[in-house]
Write an enzyme that holds these catalytic residues in place. Structure first.
Site, PDB file in Angstrom:
ATOM      1  N   ASP A 113       0.858  -1.178   0.000  1.00 47.34           N
ATOM      2  CA  ASP A 113       0.000   0.000   0.000  1.00 47.34           C
ATOM      3  C   ASP A 113       0.900   1.235   0.000  1.00 47.34           C
ATOM      4  O   ASP A 113       2.109   1.136   0.250  1.00 47.34           O
ATOM      5  CB  ASP A 113      -0.885  -0.042   1.252  1.00 47.34           C
ATOM      6  CG  ASP A 113      -1.795   1.168   1.366  1.00 47.34           C
ATOM      7  OD1 ASP A 113      -2.332   1.595   0.331  1.00 47.34           O
ATOM      8  OD2 ASP A 113      -1.959   1.681   2.479  1.00 47.34           O
ATOM      9  N   LYS A 114       0.325   2.392  -0.277  1.00 51.53           N
ATOM     10  CA  LYS A 114       1.124   3.630  -0.288  1.00 51.53           C
ATOM     11  C   LYS A 114       0.942   4.416   1.005  1.00 51.53           C
ATOM     12  O   LYS A 114       1.859   4.547   1.801  1.00 51.53           O
ATOM     13  CB  LYS A 114       0.753   4.497  -1.497  1.00 51.53           C
ATOM     14  CG  LYS A 114       1.627   5.759  -1.620  1.00 51.53           C
ATOM     15  CD  LYS A 114       1.186   6.641  -2.755  1.00 51.53           C
ATOM     16  CE  LYS A 114      -0.022   7.479  -2.382  1.00 51.53           C
ATOM     17  NZ  LYS A 114       0.284   8.514  -1.375  1.00 51.53           N
ATOM     18  N   THR A 115      -0.269   4.912   1.227  1.00 49.46           N
ATOM     19  CA  THR A 115      -0.519   5.790   2.365  1.00 49.46           C
ATOM     20  C   THR A 115      -0.408   5.016   3.680  1.00 49.46           C
ATOM     21  O   THR A 115      -1.103   4.041   3.900  1.00 49.46           O
ATOM     22  CB  THR A 115      -1.913   6.424   2.258  1.00 49.46           C
ATOM     23  OG1 THR A 115      -2.033   7.076   0.998  1.00 49.46           O
ATOM     24  CG2 THR A 115      -2.132   7.423   3.372  1.00 49.46           C
TER      25      THR A 115
ATOM     26  N   ARG B 156      -1.456  15.032  -1.394  1.00 52.60           N
ATOM     27  CA  ARG B 156      -2.820  14.496  -1.440  1.00 52.60           C
ATOM     28  C   ARG B 156      -3.772  15.670  -1.614  1.00 52.60           C
ATOM     29  O   ARG B 156      -3.694  16.654  -0.861  1.00 52.60           O
ATOM     30  CB  ARG B 156      -3.141  13.730  -0.156  1.00 52.60           C
ATOM     31  CG  ARG B 156      -2.308  12.488   0.033  1.00 52.60           C
ATOM     32  CD  ARG B 156      -2.423  11.957   1.447  1.00 52.60           C
ATOM     33  NE  ARG B 156      -3.760  11.564   1.790  1.00 52.60           N
ATOM     34  CZ  ARG B 156      -4.279  10.357   1.571  1.00 52.60           C
ATOM     35  NH1 ARG B 156      -3.546   9.428   0.990  1.00 52.60           N
ATOM     36  NH2 ARG B 156      -5.505  10.063   1.927  1.00 52.60           N
TER      37      ARG B 156
ATOM     38  N   ASP C  55      -6.558  -2.830   3.366  1.00 54.84           N
ATOM     39  CA  ASP C  55      -5.472  -3.704   2.909  1.00 54.84           C
ATOM     40  C   ASP C  55      -5.640  -5.140   3.389  1.00 54.84           C
ATOM     41  O   ASP C  55      -4.856  -6.011   3.012  1.00 54.84           O
ATOM     42  CB  ASP C  55      -4.117  -3.174   3.401  1.00 54.84           C
ATOM     43  CG  ASP C  55      -3.846  -1.759   2.943  1.00 54.84           C
ATOM     44  OD1 ASP C  55      -4.093  -1.480   1.754  1.00 54.84           O
ATOM     45  OD2 ASP C  55      -3.406  -0.926   3.761  1.00 54.84           O
TER      46      ASP C  55
END
Length: 1122
Positions: A416-418, A596, A826
């Site tokens: 995942d990114k955030t 963002r 996730d």
């Protein structure tokens, strides 16, 4: 019956609830077990009690259930059959030889599982016997938690945990609000606000709450923590019943804790195993490692060897017995029963006897050793101080130890990114209002802020409108500060709390520009404006999956305003198209900078519009079925024709060492994919910053932008897939620029490709239309992905993340996949991957709770995979190969012995040696090795990713055959070496002759010393524990042999091994033979070690870092072969 009774009564009273419709799967709860009318008889409701049962066994079913589960394992069942054969058939070995090891394994496993279940029983009892207070007849009655029934009114006080799922009726606060934490459910420690139904908020005493007559209609239990649909019907004497909708904000979940509220009253709607907490603790699907699959494959080979040996011996026995003298010599005449037995039956019995004689080639104790190695080895991850995070005061966590070795074999990493690559610590950077950029309190007009056409609002009014939207359109709560006359003072002590860090950053950003959010008061939100005036705005919060709405009456402007905040992809289609361009440029530029972005829009409503919307929402909220769909249709109407005000930019900084970690993983040969819900520009910028994409990476895009016109999306998709497939697959070799070899390695410098795809395009690929001529989209797409060095998937839904992981996991070769994330979105991909890792982040602990391993930060992934994973794999691979090797050494002499004893099934070894070989003499050294061995030190493994061992190399057929050859060679040396020694059977100076038990004992002594010293030669990292178990095991063997021979324990002098070992060691020839045979057996290993050390010294003499690296890589290759 109860539901029908209630509906009939409502019909008689002439009342029909709003949203009434045919319902399926609902339940009716009578609050306080009181019927709605005194004339009606109350029927006892049949719901489950409030007992929590997490245990697996009871006193009565433990033995049969546990035995059944254990004998479902093939190895245990196999040894059970062998044991039964020994009991029933006249076999050459005692049933003790196979029964004792089997029962040892069964008993140890049963004790372990029984102890774990006892702990679960104890935890259940602690919960079930906890005290709660229930309101009955206007009095508080103290009961055990397990006695709570659906419909009971429960009182919960501050800092207590809710004993079941409750509908919130009233609290000590006049506004009917309470605050809870759900850390035990989803890990979120921030306060969440829950609301009581406004008609019951005044019932703050036992007498008042006991006077309530109401029924609750709600859905049947389901595990979604964030979804609840119901309504409460309140009955008052001589008045029409009142119906109010119930949602997640009215439901207090079991396991949550009451905070900052003195007490609350709630009615139980779900109890025991029907609570949402219990439904969420279902068992996860069992993941199997590649090592287990290799063990099963090797086991099949050794079973074939076992059957082959038994078949050969049975056949040769009857060939040898075809000579009458051999079949029935004068000293061993057959009995009448033996002569009358059918030959086929005798052959089958002999075959089973040989199977029993050779069955020790199957290492039953290996399974126990593997389980112990995994369980004990997992503590090293939790104890690793370098993986301890000072900020959260936590280290790594192992939720399952079954996959330790899988960490060292990962080929694909899905992240995942955030919150995973980034810190999820948001900082307000800037905003733009009507194309004007505002940064650090200054309005900037640059080349991007020109506006076209007139605006409805100008200057200061427009700015205030935007800042009010940031102050009012959120779910932020205030914690701390002093409350004086309804207003909070001492703002320095305030803490903003919210489930979303973005919202806190935006509220703080508005405060920087002069608009301060002061908190909630009943249905009002309080704001301090730039003139330090306190504004009270009546609000109606509405939240969907993508946008946050706030419908309020602005007392300053005297208008009803609807504010909307969300992603640009959600807001732009809902606003005036001529207002988009001036803000879109800023949004895209901020996204390219890695920020963002969120857009803000508003809409003016008349009082009639407000009333209409309020009525529609009230009706939709009353629906028990399809409530979400009905509210979504209303939102579609509300969202139309809005006006865009501006956009915000929030920075989410990259985590420390995230870029270095990704670079190390790629160097180790792993492919890293980023799966995120963020927009493409933001995610793309993060990928460059984290070195997932390099400056020379050619990016291939499959997004809505590249798809173009919606009428021919699938055609365009087909064209792009074919084009990219041609570039990545067909022409890949043509892009090679340099190819050369140096010693062991070769480099190929070729064009690197990176792929970017969004959620909508992925849906087209995975779910093409029925009339589409291109049904092979998925196959082409997968080939492109596998050829790319890195892939970015943006705008992904949680289900799509899991689909991506599943797609790669099921490709040819079944590559080992790993998913890592920090949020609830996730969880699906974490559960889908071979190995799931959760980050203990700021989005709750759902990911960490559902993962196989949890780490504080992304940077810890480097050591977890490259060091711990590498060592776990090397250790367990060596353990598995060593077990098969030492058992082959053990049984091969037994097989060869049959050629010299007329295939009479005479055992070579004594029964005690047969039993204790795997249990005592050779078990502890390999266990210590598998826990402590470091063939390369951890610092080197972490710093040089190229040392990673890929493709399950140490458990492939080549090293397996090497170990099998080694075991066969040593078995031959053991047997024939002692056989040639016995050519002169008079081995003592006084002419005494050694017998068959002495022969077998010498072979066994050479065997035990050889396999133990072999492990000593393989050990590179010596500790006091290695020394203790290796030399201690050899000493114990000698001690036991004297003991078993009657030297130490004279009561054993009647058995056949009496004084055998003592007589054996008095012979100088025997000592010489043992030493010589051990040296010959280990000579191949000794030569390899000498050759490797000479090569290492040669590298050290040549010097240089490159030479050192070659030496390490050569050592790694050597270990793979072994």
């Amino acid at each position: 019956i109860i539901t029908s009774l209630t509906l009939s009564l409502i019909h008689i009273l002439g009342f029909r609830c709003a949203g009434e419709e045919k319902r399926v799967g609902t339940r009716t709860v009578f609050v306080g077990h009181r019927p709605v009318s005194e004339t009606d008889a109350y029927v006892e409701q049949k719901f489950c009690d409030n007992r929590i049962v997490s245990s697996k066994y009871t006193v009565w079913n433990f033995l049969p259930k546990n035995l059944f589960e254990q004998f479902r394992r093939i190895a245990n069942f196999y040894f059970l059959i062998i044991f039964l054969v020994q009991v029933i058939v006249d076999t050459p070995t005692s049933p003790v030889t196979s029964g004792l090891p089997l029962f040892f394994v069964i008993i140890v496993t049963a004790i372990k599982q029984g102890y774990e279940d006892w702990l679960r029983h104890r935890a259940d009892k602690e919960v079930n016997k906890s005290s709660v207070f229930i309101v009955e007849n206007a009095k508080q009655v103290k009961k055990h938690s397990e006695k709570i029934k659906v419909g009971d009114i429960v009182e919960v006080k501050a800092d207590e945990t809710f004993p079941c799922d409750l509908i919130f009726l009233a609290s000590s606060n006049d506004d009917g609000i309470c605050y809870v934490t759900t850390a035990s459910l989803d890990g979120e420690s921030n306060f969440k606000t829950h609301y009581a139904v406004r008609d019951t908020t005044g019932l703050q005493t036992d007498d008042d709450i006991d006077s309530l007559t109401a029924t609750i209609e709600c859905e049947q239990p389901q595990p979604d923590l964030y979804k609840f649909v119901g309504r409460i019907n309140i009955y008052r004497s001589n008045q029409e019943p009142v119906a109010r909708s119930l949602g997640p904000e009215n439901l207090l979940l079991k396991g949550s804790t009451l905070k900052n509220t003195k007490k609350i009253y709630g009615v139980a709607v779900y109890t025991g195993m029907e609570t949402k907490m219990a439904l969420n603790y279902q068992g996860k699907s069992q993941k199997r490692s590649a090592v287990e699959k290799s063990i099963n494959a090797f086991l099949v080979v050794y079973l074939c060897i076992l059957v082959s040996k038994a078949t050969v011996c049975t056949t040769l026995k009857y060939i040898w017995q075809s000579n009458p003298f051999n079949d029935e010599p004068w000293y061993n005449q057959k009995t009448i029963k033996e002569r009358d037995t059918f030959k086929i039956l005798r052959m089958f019995t002999d075959f089973l006897s040989f199977m029993v004689l050779f069955n020790f080639i199957i290492p039953v104790s290996m399974y126990v050793t593997v389980e112990m190695q995994k369980f004990l080895g997992s503590f090293f991850i939790a104890w690793d101080k370098e993986m301890y995070d000072e900020e959260i005061k936590e280290g790594a966590l192992v939720n399952t130890s079954d996959l330790n070795e899988e960490l060292g074999q990962v080929e694909y990493v899905f992240t995942d990114k955030t919150g995973t690559l980034t810190e999820n610590s948001m900082k307000f950077i800037e905003c733009c209002i009507d194309g004007h950029k505002y940064k650090d309190g200054i309005s900037e007009v640059d080349g991007f802020s020109h506006t076209d056409g007139p605006l409805r609002y100008y200057g200061k009014c427009r700015e205030e409108l935007f800042l009010r939207a940031l102050c009012l359109c959120h779910t932020v709560q205030i914690k701390g500060g002093d409350n004086v006359d309804g207003l909070r003072v001492n703002q320095e002590c305030w803490t903003y709390i919210s489930s979303s860090p973005d919202e806190i950053a935006l509220v703080k950003g508005a405060k920087k520009y002069g608009f301060t959010f002061l908190g909630h008061e009943a249905d009002y939100m309080k704001v301090q404006n730039q003139k330090n005036e306190i504004e009270k705005q009546r609000s109606l919060n509405l939240t969907t999956h993508f946008e946050c709405f706030n419908l309020l009456f602005n007392s300053v402007l005297g208008k009803f305003l609807l504010f909307c905040k969300g992603a640009d992809s959600s807001i732009f289609p809902r606003v005036q198209q001529d207002e988009i361009q001036q803000t879109k440029v800023h949004v895209e530029r901020n996204a390219m900078d890695g920020y963002r972005t969120l857009c803000v829009a508003f809409k003016e409503l008349t009082q009639e519009d407000y009333k209409k919307i309020n009525d529609q929402l009230s009706e939709a909220k009353m629906a028990l079925q399809d409530r979400e769909e009905k509210m979504a249709r209303i939102f579609d109407d509300i969202e139309a024709d809005m006006h865009l005000i501006g956009a915000t930019a929030v920075e989410d900084r990259l985590q420390e060492h995230a870029a270095e970690t990704i670079e190390a993983l790629q160097t180790a040969g792993m492919k890293v994919w980023v799966l995120t819900g963020d927009k493409m520009e933001t995610a793309k910028s993060t990928c460059y910053a984290s070195r997932l994409f390099q400056t020379n990476t050619e990016l291939l895009e499959l997004t809505t932008k590249t798809m173009g016109d919606s009428d021919r999306k699938e055609e365009r998709l087909h064209e792009l897939l074919l084009e990219y497939h041609k570039n990545t697959c067909t022409l890949r070799h043509a892009h090679s620029l340099i190819f050369f070899c140096l010693s062991y390695r070769s480099w190929t410098v070729s064009q690197e490709y990176g792929l970017i795809i969004d959620g909508s395009t992925l849906s087209l690929i995975l779910n093409p239309s029925q009339d589409s001529s291109s049904s092979n989209y998925k196959s082409i797409f997968l080939q492109i992905c596998l050829k790319c060095t890195s892939v970015l998937c943006c705008r992904m839904a949680p289900l799509q993340k899991a689909q991506i992981v599943r797609m790669v996991k099921n490709t040819k070769g079944n590559p080992i996949t790993l998913s890592i994330g920090d949020g609830a979105n996730d969880v699906s991909m974490i559960l889908e991957a071979h190995v799931g890792i959760g980050i203990k982040g700021k989005e709750g602990r759902q990911a960490a709770r559902n993962s196989d391993y949890a780490v504080p930060k992304f940077k810890h992934l480097r050591k977890l995979l490259l060091a711990h994973g590498h060592l776990y794999y090397v250790r367990i691979a060596h353990l598995v190969q060593y077990f098969f090797y030492k058992n082959l050494c053990f049984i091969l002499p037994q097989f060869l012995y049959q050629f010299f004893c007329g295939f009479s099934q005479q055992p070579l070894y004594d029964a005690a040696y047969l039993t204790m070989y795997n249990i005592c003499f050779t078990s502890l050294p390999i266990l210590a090795y598998s826990l402590l061995e470091q063939h390369i030190n951890i610092e080197t493994l972490t710093s040089d990713p190229r040392l990673k061992i890929s493709d399950n190399a140490m458990l492939q057929w080549k090293p397996f055959l090497y170990w099998t050859f080694l075991g066969s060679f040593e078995g031959l040396v053991f047997f024939f070496g002692v056989y040639f020694l016995f050519q002169n059977s008079s081995l003592e100076h006084n002419g005494k002759v050694f017998g068959n038990w002495t022969f077998g004992t010498i072979v066994f002594t050479v065997l035990v010393f050889t396999v133990t010293l072999k492990l000593a030669l393989d050990t590179r990292f010596w500790t006091w524990m290695n020394h203790f178990v290796i030399w201690g095991s050899l000493a114990f063997y000698v001690f036991f042999s004297f003991f078993w021979g009657g030297i130490i324990w004279p009561f054993l002098k009647q058995q056949r091994m009496y004084f055998v070992f003592a007589h054996m060691v008095t012979s100088v020839s025997t000592w010489l033979a043992i030493v010589l045979l051990i040296f010959i057996s280990l000579s191949p290993e000794i030569l390899l070690v000498v050759f490797k050390n000479a090569k290492r010294k040669n590298h050290q003499c040549s010097g240089g870092e490159e030479a050192g690296l070659r030496m390490l890589m050569d050592q790694s290759k050597f270990n793979k072969t072994r």
